[in-house]
Design an enzyme around this catalytic site. Sequence first.
Site, short mmCIF file in Angstrom:
data_model
loop_
_atom_site.label_atom_id
_atom_site.label_comp_id
_atom_site.label_asym_id
_atom_site.label_seq_id
_atom_site.Cartn_x
_atom_site.Cartn_y
_atom_site.Cartn_z
CE LYS A 184 -0.78 15.53 2.59
NZ LYS A 184 -1.80 15.14 3.54
CE LYS A 252 6.67 11.77 1.97
NZ LYS A 252 5.38 11.97 1.33
P1 NAP Z 1 2.98 3.41 2.60
O1 NAP Z 1 1.98 2.56 3.30
O2 NAP Z 1 4.37 3.46 3.11
O3 NAP Z 1 3.00 2.98 1.05
C1 NAP Z 1 3.97 3.48 0.19
C2 NAP Z 1 3.76 2.89 -1.18
O4 NAP Z 1 4.80 3.36 -2.05
C3 NAP Z 1 3.84 1.36 -1.20
O5 NAP Z 1 2.97 0.88 -2.19
C4 NAP Z 1 5.31 1.13 -1.61
O6 NAP Z 1 5.54 -0.14 -2.18
C5 NAP Z 1 5.46 2.22 -2.64
N1 NAP Z 1 6.86 2.54 -2.92
C6 NAP Z 1 7.77 3.10 -2.09
N2 NAP Z 1 8.96 3.25 -2.71
C7 NAP Z 1 8.79 2.76 -3.96
C8 NAP Z 1 9.64 2.64 -5.08
N3 NAP Z 1 10.92 3.05 -5.05
N4 NAP Z 1 9.14 2.07 -6.21
C9 NAP Z 1 7.85 1.66 -6.26
N5 NAP Z 1 6.99 1.76 -5.24
C10 NAP Z 1 7.45 2.31 -4.10
O7 NAP Z 1 2.50 4.93 2.54
P2 NAP Z 1 1.02 5.53 2.56
O8 NAP Z 1 0.65 5.85 3.97
O9 NAP Z 1 0.13 4.71 1.73
O10 NAP Z 1 1.29 6.95 1.84
C11 NAP Z 1 1.39 7.08 0.44
C12 NAP Z 1 1.50 8.56 0.11
O11 NAP Z 1 0.34 9.25 0.61
C13 NAP Z 1 2.72 9.24 0.76
O12 NAP Z 1 3.23 10.23 -0.12
C14 NAP Z 1 2.12 9.89 2.00
O13 NAP Z 1 2.89 11.01 2.41
C15 NAP Z 1 0.74 10.28 1.50
N6 NAP Z 1 -0.32 10.38 2.52
C16 NAP Z 1 -0.43 9.44 3.51
C17 NAP Z 1 -1.46 9.56 4.44
C18 NAP Z 1 -1.65 8.57 5.57
O14 NAP Z 1 -2.44 8.86 6.48
N7 NAP Z 1 -1.00 7.42 5.56
C19 NAP Z 1 -2.36 10.63 4.38
C20 NAP Z 1 -2.23 11.55 3.34
C21 NAP Z 1 -1.21 11.41 2.41
P3 NAP Z 1 5.88 -1.39 -1.22
O15 NAP Z 1 4.57 -1.90 -0.72
O16 NAP Z 1 6.58 -2.35 -2.10
O17 NAP Z 1 6.77 -0.87 -0.11
#
Ligand code: NAP
Length: 310
Positions: A184, A252
């Site tokens: 990744k 990140k």
């Molecule tokens: P996001 O919308 O920022 O969601 C992050 C999630 O993590 C939320 O549920 C958040 O909870 C939770 N979280 C953060 N800190 C936490 C903690 N200390 N304890 C418990 N829960 C915590 O991010 P996302 O876009 O869904 O991405 C999630 C992952 O997938 C990341 O690693 C990202 O790099 C990866 N990813 C993202 C994409 C994309 O296109 N967005 C594509 C591929 C991979 P809250 O709701 O309470 O903040």
Amino acid sequence: MAKMTKRTECFMARTIGFIGLGLMGRGMARTLIRKGHRVSLYNRTRAKAEEVASLGGKVAATPAEAAREAEVVFTMVSDPPALFEVVESKDGILDTIRPGAVVIDSSTVSPQATLRVAERLKAKGASMLDAPVFGSKNEAESGQLGFMIGGDRKVFDSVQDLFEGCLGKSARYIGPQGMGAYAKLVFNLTICIMLQGLNEGLTLAAKAGIDPGLMYDVLMGGRAKAGIFEFKGPSVLQRDFTPFFPLKLMNKDLKLALDAAHALAVPMPALAAIKEVFSSAMAAGQAEEDFSSTIKVLERQAGVEVKRRS
Ligand code: NAP
């Protein structure tokens, strides 16, 4: 009682815990529910779990509660500290995980974080797959993600039904634990280097007086054509930086990729330069915008705007 939607294609209904309902996790959990699985939903900010549960599934108060009955637990959280939080802290998954259960971590984290969590789960008789994804929120919602899998091949085979044909359009087994996480990081550093190429090209074109939209069309008509350009180019040219993948998360990932490169003594001059561009964008307050907004760093320095004119 939450409404249950009609089950569609998945092979067998499973009892699943889903932890982390952000941009990506929300769509993945909704896909699992739509396809007939019994899903226990946990999110740190509870309202997001309640919103998903309006489609089906039930809200869990803690990660431990989401994992208690589950044969499979998905985690989809921001970064390594968030993963440690939902797994290892009080009321974390480790408190209740069942022997024989499989934790599928789809977050993008370091290979070291994956190995640490896998070790702790193993001590409880559970297994882990690092299964990060490519694709974004639309693909999460439509079950069209691509998975890169690290871990025991037999464990992967035992949950294959949740990948291809359910959450994903493809699931590639990469190798032992941590190899999915490495793959990744390679994926993301590669698309960022490519996108920086497009950004620089379009900024020069704009400064020289060429319509950036026309220049984009020329590039896409030749060998420069690429999927990431197809995905990000049109929105950049319309100045739409609505987050599909927030810049702070890609920042990140680039840091994790640089750490991995340093640890393995691999020179990455382009990655190092692009990480600086991301740091500038973060400092300029663009953390919550889509990562394609890094073009603004170049625009500010060049004194132009890259916008389609015709
Ligand atoms: P996001 O919308 O920022 O969601 C992050 C999630 O993590 C939320 O549920 C958040 O909870 C939770 N979280 C953060 N800190 C936490 C903690 N200390 N304890 C418990 N829960 C915590 O991010 P996302 O876009 O869904 O991405 C999630 C992952 O997938 C990341 O690693 C990202 O790099 C990866 N990813 C993202 C994409 C994309 O296109 N967005 C594509 C591929 C991979 P809250 O709701 O309470 O903040």
